[in-house]
Design an enzyme around this catalytic site. Sequence first.
Site, PDB file in Angstrom:
ATOM      1  N   LYS A 111       2.918 -14.371 -10.299  1.00 32.74           N
ATOM      2  CA  LYS A 111       2.253 -15.114 -11.371  1.00 32.74           C
ATOM      3  C   LYS A 111       3.176 -16.176 -11.955  1.00 32.74           C
ATOM      4  CE  LYS A 111      -1.451 -11.971 -12.289  1.00 32.74           C
ATOM      5  NZ  LYS A 111      -2.240 -11.118 -13.144  1.00 32.74           N
ATOM      6  N   LYS A 194      -4.710 -11.203  -1.597  1.00 30.31           N
ATOM      7  CA  LYS A 194      -5.793 -10.382  -2.142  1.00 30.31           C
ATOM      8  C   LYS A 194      -6.816 -11.265  -2.865  1.00 30.31           C
ATOM      9  CE  LYS A 194      -4.430  -9.333  -6.849  1.00 30.31           C
ATOM     10  NZ  LYS A 194      -4.914  -8.545  -7.930  1.00 30.31           N
ATOM     11  N   LYS A 197      -8.879 -13.243  -9.327  1.00 30.68           N
ATOM     12  CA  LYS A 197      -9.636 -14.075 -10.278  1.00 30.68           C
ATOM     13  C   LYS A 197      -9.068 -15.488 -10.345  1.00 30.68           C
ATOM     14  CE  LYS A 197     -10.589 -10.153 -13.267  1.00 30.68           C
ATOM     15  NZ  LYS A 197      -9.668  -9.278 -13.990  1.00 30.68           N
TER      16      LYS A 197
HETATM   17  N1  AQP Z   1      -8.366  -7.741  -4.305  1.00 31.06           N
HETATM   18  C1  AQP Z   1      -8.429  -6.537  -4.858  1.00 31.06           C
HETATM   19  N2  AQP Z   1      -8.769  -5.468  -4.096  1.00 31.06           N
HETATM   20  C2  AQP Z   1      -8.854  -4.220  -4.650  1.00 31.06           C
HETATM   21  N3  AQP Z   1      -8.620  -3.978  -5.955  1.00 31.06           N
HETATM   22  C3  AQP Z   1      -8.273  -5.019  -6.755  1.00 31.06           C
HETATM   23  N4  AQP Z   1      -7.986  -5.127  -8.067  1.00 31.06           N
HETATM   24  C4  AQP Z   1      -7.712  -6.417  -8.374  1.00 31.06           C
HETATM   25  N5  AQP Z   1      -7.800  -7.177  -7.277  1.00 31.06           N
HETATM   26  C5  AQP Z   1      -8.161  -6.346  -6.245  1.00 31.06           C
HETATM   27  C6  AQP Z   1      -8.017  -3.996  -8.996  1.00 31.06           C
HETATM   28  O1  AQP Z   1      -8.930  -4.306 -10.034  1.00 31.06           O
HETATM   29  C7  AQP Z   1      -8.511  -3.646 -11.237  1.00 31.06           C
HETATM   30  C8  AQP Z   1      -8.582  -4.591 -12.402  1.00 31.06           C
HETATM   31  O2  AQP Z   1      -7.596  -5.555 -12.213  1.00 31.06           O
HETATM   32  P1  AQP Z   1      -7.152  -6.627 -13.243  1.00 31.06           P
HETATM   33  O3  AQP Z   1      -8.096  -6.860 -14.323  1.00 31.06           O
HETATM   34  O4  AQP Z   1      -5.723  -6.404 -13.577  1.00 31.06           O
HETATM   35  O5  AQP Z   1      -7.344  -7.774 -12.358  1.00 31.06           O
HETATM   36  P2  AQP Z   1      -6.248  -8.609 -11.735  1.00 31.06           P
HETATM   37  O6  AQP Z   1      -5.429  -7.802 -10.806  1.00 31.06           O
HETATM   38  O7  AQP Z   1      -5.582  -9.383 -12.787  1.00 31.06           O
HETATM   39  O8  AQP Z   1      -7.289  -9.454 -11.067  1.00 31.06           O
HETATM   40  P3  AQP Z   1      -6.905 -10.572 -10.255  1.00 31.06           P
HETATM   41  O9  AQP Z   1      -8.179 -10.966  -9.726  1.00 31.06           O
HETATM   42  O10 AQP Z   1      -5.852 -10.240  -9.317  1.00 31.06           O
HETATM   43  O11 AQP Z   1      -6.394 -11.535 -11.373  1.00 31.06           O
HETATM   44  P4  AQP Z   1      -5.194 -12.499 -11.247  1.00 31.06           P
HETATM   45  O12 AQP Z   1      -5.754 -13.629 -10.543  1.00 31.06           O
HETATM   46  O13 AQP Z   1      -4.852 -12.765 -12.669  1.00 31.06           O
HETATM   47  O14 AQP Z   1      -4.108 -11.797 -10.484  1.00 31.06           O
HETATM   48  C9  AQP Z   1      -7.108  -3.122 -10.975  1.00 31.06           C
HETATM   49  O15 AQP Z   1      -7.185  -1.732 -10.740  1.00 31.06           O
HETATM   50  C10 AQP Z   1      -6.684  -3.820  -9.709  1.00 31.06           C
HETATM   51  O16 AQP Z   1      -5.822  -3.011  -8.929  1.00 31.06           O
END
Ligand code: AQP
Length: 331
Positions: A111, A194, A197
Amino acid sequence: MERVLSGIQPTGEVHLGNYIGALRHWASDQDSYDCFFAIVDLHAITLPQDPEELRSATLDLAAILLAAGIDPERSTVFVQSHVAEHAELAWILQCFTSYGELQRMIQFKDKASKRHGEIVSAGLFTYPVLQAADILIYRADRVPVGEDQRQHLELTRDIAGRFNQRYGETFVLPQAAIPRMGAKILDLQMPDAKMSKSADSPLGTLKVTDPPEEIRRKVKVAVTDSGREVVASPDKPAITNLLTIYAVATGSSVPDVEASLAGKGYAELKAGLAEALVEFLRPLQDRRRELLADPGELARILRAGAEKAREVARKTLSDVYERVGFLPRSK
Ligand code: AQP
């Protein structure tokens, strides 16, 4: 009953990775565990957020959690900032976490590297400690998460163990519950990353709220691997990803989906997958719309959840304060 805690950030929109890797397991965990599910808005502001968007994303996320099958009568659903004890415990735990440990966190490195000259906040750096507090304050036994959270869970256990060693058994050492299938759903355009968002390509992220035509479009243009055979294998990450999603969406297994597509090509895989996804997401989308029509009721559910969460959190925090040597607060 063992206790479960998990959280999700109200940033961007919930995607298929969040749903498959985390949310659907939250719903099924309710049958066997005492569940606490948090919308982690304190985590969201580790990156810049527009206040109005954050507020509406928080309410929308509450609707999505309920639409995904989380039952506020059985589970405690709440917003993290409504339970101030999380932030208070995070401060204490920061004093039991080393700078070197935080520097090794892959998510922080990822990040921070995407900030391109913008400020990298101390909050982004210490975020895993707040996450440890989220978990430890409920003395959770089990944390259902996607693969990307494994390292943070290990850090949580290390911090808890260190505190316990110094002050006696205070925290439960939680286990990460990482699903065997779908723990890391990949970006449809960049299958080496992966689904996320904050992905650079919006076409690579399938949102759980995408309308049918958008689902069909994203699946149609999804990147594939070389070759023509519809089989899951390590040298076919994109096809393996599509097969995994297909299996989850149809409630079957990857070998069953492979068998059903034997002799067929990528076009048939995509056509079948798109329709399976439209059907898979339809009930969630319908229910979310109904729930969003009554924001007052959503707010009431979140208030009740925060009250239940606070009861547990207050008790843990007061044990911790007592153990580290703080004077009791006046009643
Ligand atoms: N690609 C994924 N596959 C499986 N599980 C996933 N999680 C996130 N991405 C994947 C799981 O979703 C839950 C909530 O996660 P979060 O709100 O912390 O989301 P995040 O990881 O911030 O989402 P993003 O999409 O990955 O956001 P950014 O872009 O900010 O990095 C968690 O249990 C996570 O493991």
